[in-house]
Design a protein around this motif. Structure first.
Motif, PDB file in Angstrom:
ATOM      1  N   LYS A 111     -13.712  -8.526  -0.142  1.00 26.62           N
ATOM      2  CA  LYS A 111     -12.915  -7.201   0.802  1.00 26.62           C
ATOM      3  C   LYS A 111     -11.867  -8.186   1.375  1.00 26.62           C
ATOM      4  N   ILE A 112     -10.310  -8.226   0.915  1.00 25.38           N
ATOM      5  CA  ILE A 112      -9.175  -8.537   0.847  1.00 25.38           C
ATOM      6  C   ILE A 112      -8.035  -7.402   1.498  1.00 25.38           C
ATOM      7  N   VAL A 113      -7.700  -7.896   2.655  1.00 19.49           N
ATOM      8  CA  VAL A 113      -6.218  -7.949   3.381  1.00 19.49           C
ATOM      9  C   VAL A 113      -4.837  -8.074   2.712  1.00 19.49           C
ATOM     10  N   PHE A 114      -4.309  -8.100   1.891  1.00 21.35           N
ATOM     11  CA  PHE A 114      -2.724  -8.239   1.344  1.00 21.35           C
ATOM     12  C   PHE A 114      -1.599  -8.303   2.236  1.00 21.35           C
ATOM     13  N   PHE A 115      -0.571 -10.053   2.865  1.00 20.21           N
ATOM     14  CA  PHE A 115       0.209  -9.903   3.285  1.00 20.21           C
ATOM     15  C   PHE A 115       1.693  -9.678   2.408  1.00 20.21           C
ATOM     16  N   GLY A 116       2.219  -8.601   1.952  1.00 18.52           N
ATOM     17  CA  GLY A 116       3.384  -9.078   1.774  1.00 18.52           C
ATOM     18  C   GLY A 116       4.550  -8.373   2.468  1.00 18.52           C
ATOM     19  N   ASN A 117       6.042  -9.119   1.405  1.00 17.76           N
ATOM     20  CA  ASN A 117       7.342  -8.174   1.389  1.00 17.76           C
ATOM     21  C   ASN A 117       7.503  -7.607  -0.250  1.00 17.76           C
TER      22      ASN A 117
END
Length: 182
Positions: free
Chosen positions: A2-8
């Protein structure tokens, strides 16, 4: 996993695509709120928001990262990993949440070119090689324990060519880093 991705930015899109294609469970993407840009001051979405919307992945737009409600929402997701690419400095209240840790992908061979614009700085300094690094996030910018690195020759590549190659290679490096850490 299970992954949460942070980025812009679009630098993270190849990683999101590879995570999706390899059947990782992307619980959510976190990106900045839409910003007014240009002369017309029209709202512009981040590349990550566009990807999440197109791929029907939960989207969380957040600018203030110490917001208790936001941190509680992240905690309730019970992620195994947070993956961070071209985002902000995460506070400890966030980067300590996932079971296995928070991984950052950076477009340089750390410790060289920490911070913003590492590709541009490598080109401007006439480096012969650059690369991508993954590391475990801590309180300091781009100073956590390095997990993996991959070098590439710059040769006569321009910024766009390097950006695209590093983002593709970085995607594979993120997957390998996840495997390395579990």
């Amino acid at each position: 996993m299970k992954i949460v991705f942070f980025g812009n930015t679009d630098f993270g899109i190849p990683t999101l695509d590879l995570l999706r294609d390899q059947k990782f469970n992307i619980l959510a993407t976190v990106t900045n709120t839409d910003k007014k840009v240009g002369r017309g001051k029209s709202l512009e979405e981040t590349s990550i928001k566009k990807w999440a919307t197109y791929n029907d992945v939960k989207l969380m737009q957040q600018d203030y990262l110490k917001d208790k409600l936001f941190i509680d929402k992240l905690s309730m997701l019970k992620a195994d990993f947070f993956i961070v690419i071209a985002y902000k400095l995460l506070p400890p209240e966030i980067f300590t949440l996932p079971k296995f840790g928070t991984i950052n992908l950076h477009a340089s061979l750390l410790p060289s070119y920490r911070g913003a614009a590492p590709i541009q700085r490598a080109i401007l300094n006439d480096e012969s090689e650059t690369g991508v690094s993954t590391f475990v996030i801590n309180e300091k910018i781009d100073r956590g324990a390095i997990i993996l690195q991959e070098k590439i020759l710059i040769n006569n590549k321009n910024y766009g060519e390097l950006h695209n190659e590093l983002s593709r290679r970085g995607a594979r490096l993120v997957i390998n880093s996840i495997d390395h850490m579990i």
